[in-house]
Design an enzyme around this catalytic site. Structure first.
Site, mmCIF file in Angstrom:
data_model
loop_
_atom_site.group_PDB
_atom_site.id
_atom_site.type_symbol
_atom_site.label_atom_id
_atom_site.label_comp_id
_atom_site.label_asym_id
_atom_site.label_seq_id
_atom_site.Cartn_x
_atom_site.Cartn_y
_atom_site.Cartn_z
ATOM 1 C CB CYS A 164 -0.994 -0.052 1.144
ATOM 2 S SG CYS A 164 -2.372 1.043 0.850
ATOM 3 C CG HIS A 197 -3.481 -3.721 3.065
ATOM 4 N ND1 HIS A 197 -2.522 -3.230 3.905
ATOM 5 C CD2 HIS A 197 -4.114 -2.650 2.547
ATOM 6 C CE1 HIS A 197 -2.571 -1.910 3.908
ATOM 7 N NE2 HIS A 197 -3.533 -1.531 3.087
ATOM 8 C CD GLU A 235 -0.895 -6.710 4.614
ATOM 9 O OE1 GLU A 235 -0.445 -7.081 3.515
ATOM 10 O OE2 GLU A 235 -1.131 -5.520 4.886
HETATM 11 N N1 GLN Z 1 -1.686 6.737 2.875
HETATM 12 C C1 GLN Z 1 -1.852 5.966 1.704
HETATM 13 C C2 GLN Z 1 -3.241 6.134 1.091
HETATM 14 O O1 GLN Z 1 -4.122 6.632 1.720
HETATM 15 C C3 GLN Z 1 -1.578 4.503 1.969
HETATM 16 C C4 GLN Z 1 -2.546 3.864 2.899
HETATM 17 C C5 GLN Z 1 -2.075 2.526 3.427
HETATM 18 O O2 GLN Z 1 -0.889 2.230 3.446
HETATM 19 N N2 GLN Z 1 -2.993 1.718 3.903
HETATM 20 O O3 GLN Z 1 -3.444 5.762 -0.034
#
Ligand code: GLN
Length: 548
Positions: free
Chosen positions: A392, A517, A519
């Protein structure tokens, strides 16, 4: 009506009540019974999504988004829940719905809005019965799902002011339901006093007394301790809580958390649960227990160890990235690799130290702090050819490192970090432009994505369509990705609207960033494909460097 197992905690927080709850679910599953998990969180946040992971651990993201409508025409989206849900899903293999995370915030919000809608006309609205009724209504709603047993974990510690309405609701339910339909398991802590060489049960005695004050009598006590509970301590706890010694269960620290159900099984807890709930096993549990033992053993035996740098900003507590650590361990267990995941605070990055790691994982996150260090970590992985997995925010910053290093766009950035960057390689999702509220407004939950053939990610998944979970407001912008394509930046996954969901670097042995994600869907018996591919690449590099 299903049976209910309520789980409370005493003495201190952070005892691993979630692991105990999930292990108990596993014992029931071994016997062919279906289980549903509920977690009650006494905090006033409506969901866990707005909390910093350092405050409360990881924000787990559910597969589904729940449209929580306390009264008609008022809807909140909820998919971010307590980290215990990750433990539940990893142990049981079941997907848990976000409505199973009942917070005080949801309860009070509902009661107050219902009051405005006139639901309690003429009445004084009170904690008892209105708040407790709302808690019971929410628990009983889950009961309608048709499972054999509902496990309800009450967050916090007995005696906390905030937790009182939940304990009162449990007391009422225990009173209202038939005696063999509910069970109360109290999880406590038994410290070891080195100086006298003894496990001390006094804190447990006090916490059982607190429970009694709330009108609750435990049926089983699970004692958390460093080493297994001594016979003496077990007998003492049994005596003052009015329990038989077989109802005092030891839960010592274990290197492999997934071993806890086996330790419980050894003490007869599985059979005891069924006996007390007047339930019959659907199947002989032996085969399932054996299969679980085989999985646990995978976590204990490996032929090599690797050091993974987890670079990020919430590095002060391990819980902030618990699903990532577990996903790495799952991948390691199935690849015969022991995982040594070491947190590196991106604000104090030491380049030479980082170069010595076998793999670099760039973690999720929000906001400006520590981002230059995270981009630097990605740059090191890029130029030193160290296997890299960006999750992410970690993927977004990995793309920025590429833009700066390979494209020469020195000030490339995400508009989350630098709104005036000349190269906004990462920018807000169009749907997020006018969003003002912060709670539950991100792009959330499980979404279908397409993995592009011929990529390393395709090799990892070996499938064209997968559902993975998202939690973000920003994303990598296509216009820049297309330019970066000329230097080896390959989009390897897209969502169904063709937005970029992942990338990899063609000329790098393993440099993958994913906007989702993976995970959250990794299981001890089914590791997440990108994590597994990452660990395989890490192992390969380690073996090759040994040869040279
Ligand atoms: N801050 C970034 C976004 O809002 C990544 C978010 C995250 O890592 N879950 O896209």
């Amino acid at each position: 009506m299903p049976k209910f197992i309520f789980i409370t905690g005493g003495v201190l927080s952070g005892l691993g009540k979630g692991t105990v709850a999930a292990s108990i679910a596993k014992l029931l599953q071994f016997r062919g019974l279906s289980v549903s998990m509920i977690k009650c969180d006494p905090y006033l946040n409506v969901d866990a999504g707005t909390m910093n992971p350092i405050e409360h651990g990881e924000n787990f993201v559910c597969e589904e988004v729940w449209h929580f409508a306390p009264v008609p025409n008022v809807v909140f989206r909820i998919a971010e829940v307590d980290q215990d849900f990750g433990t539940y899903e990893r142990f049981t293999g079941e997907i848990v719905h976000p409505s199973h995370n009942i917070t005080s915030g949801q309860i009070y919000l509902t009661v107050i809005l219902k009051e405005r809608y006139g639901e309690y006309l003429g009445k004084t609205v009170q904690i008892i019965p209105h708040v407790t009724n709302e808690i019971k209504r929410r628990i009983l709603l889950v009961a309608e799902e048709g499972k054999d047993v509902i496990i309800v974990e009450i967050g916090g510690t007995v005696g906390d002011i905030e937790g009182m309405p939940f304990l009162e609701a449990v007391r009422q339910l225990r009173h209202e339901l038939p005696p063999n339909d509910t069970l109360l398991i109290h999880v406590t802590y038994v410290p070891y006093l080195k100086i006298i060489g003894q496990q001390k049960t006094k804190p447990t005695q006090h916490s059982v007394q607190r429970l009694l004050q709330a009108g609750l009598l435990p049926d089983i006590i699970v004692a958390r301790s460093e080493a297994p509970l001594s016979n003496e301590a077990r007998a003492k706890i049994a005596l003052f809580s009015g329990l038989k010694t077989n109802a005092v269960i030891s839960a010592p620290d274990c290197d492999v958390v997934y071993e806890l159900p086996l330790l419980f099984e050894k003490q007869g807890l599985g059979d005891l649960l069924l006996e007390k709930l007047n339930l019959k096993p659907r199947i002989n549990p032996q085969k399932n227990i054996e299969e679980w033992r085989i999985i646990v053993n995978k976590f204990k035996h490996f032929d090599t160890q690797v050091n993974i740098a987890m670079v990020g900003k919430y590095t002060r507590i391990r819980d902030s990235y618990i699903s990532i650590i577990e996903a790495l361990k799952h991948a390691g267990a199935h690849e015969g690799v022991g995982i040594n995941a070491i947190f590196i605070d991106a604000e104090e990055l030491d380049q030479t130290q980082l170069e010595n790691f076998d793999g670099i994982l760039l973690t999720p996150g929000f906001g400006k702090r520590a981002t230059e260090g995270m981009i630097l970590a990605a740059r090191i992985a890029l130029i030193k050819r160290i296997p890299f997995l960006g999750i992410c925010f970690g993927a977004q910053l990995g793309a920025i490192a590429f833009a700066r290093e390979v494209m020469g766009w020195a000030k490339a950035n995400s508009t989350e970090i630098d709104p005036n960057t000349p190269y906004p390689v990462v920018d807000l999702l169009p749907s997020q432009k006018d969003v003002k509220a912060k709670g539950g407004t991100m792009r959330l939950g499980g979404m279908k994505i397409r993995i592009l053939k011929g990529t390393k990610l395709w090799l990892a998944y070996n499938r064209e369509y997968v559902v993975e979970r998202f939690r973000h407001r920003y994303h990598i912008i296509k216009k820049y990705a297309e330019k970066m394509r000329e230097k080896g930046f390959i989009v390897n996954a897209v969502d169904l609207e063709n937005n970029i969901a992942g990338f990899e670097i063609e000329w790098h042995p393993f440099f993958i960033g994913v906007q989702f994600h993976p995970e959250f869907k990794s299981r001890p018996f089914a590791p997440s494909p990108p994590y597994r591919a990452f660990i395989r690449a890490v192992r390969k590099r380690k073996e090759e460097s040994k040869k040279t």
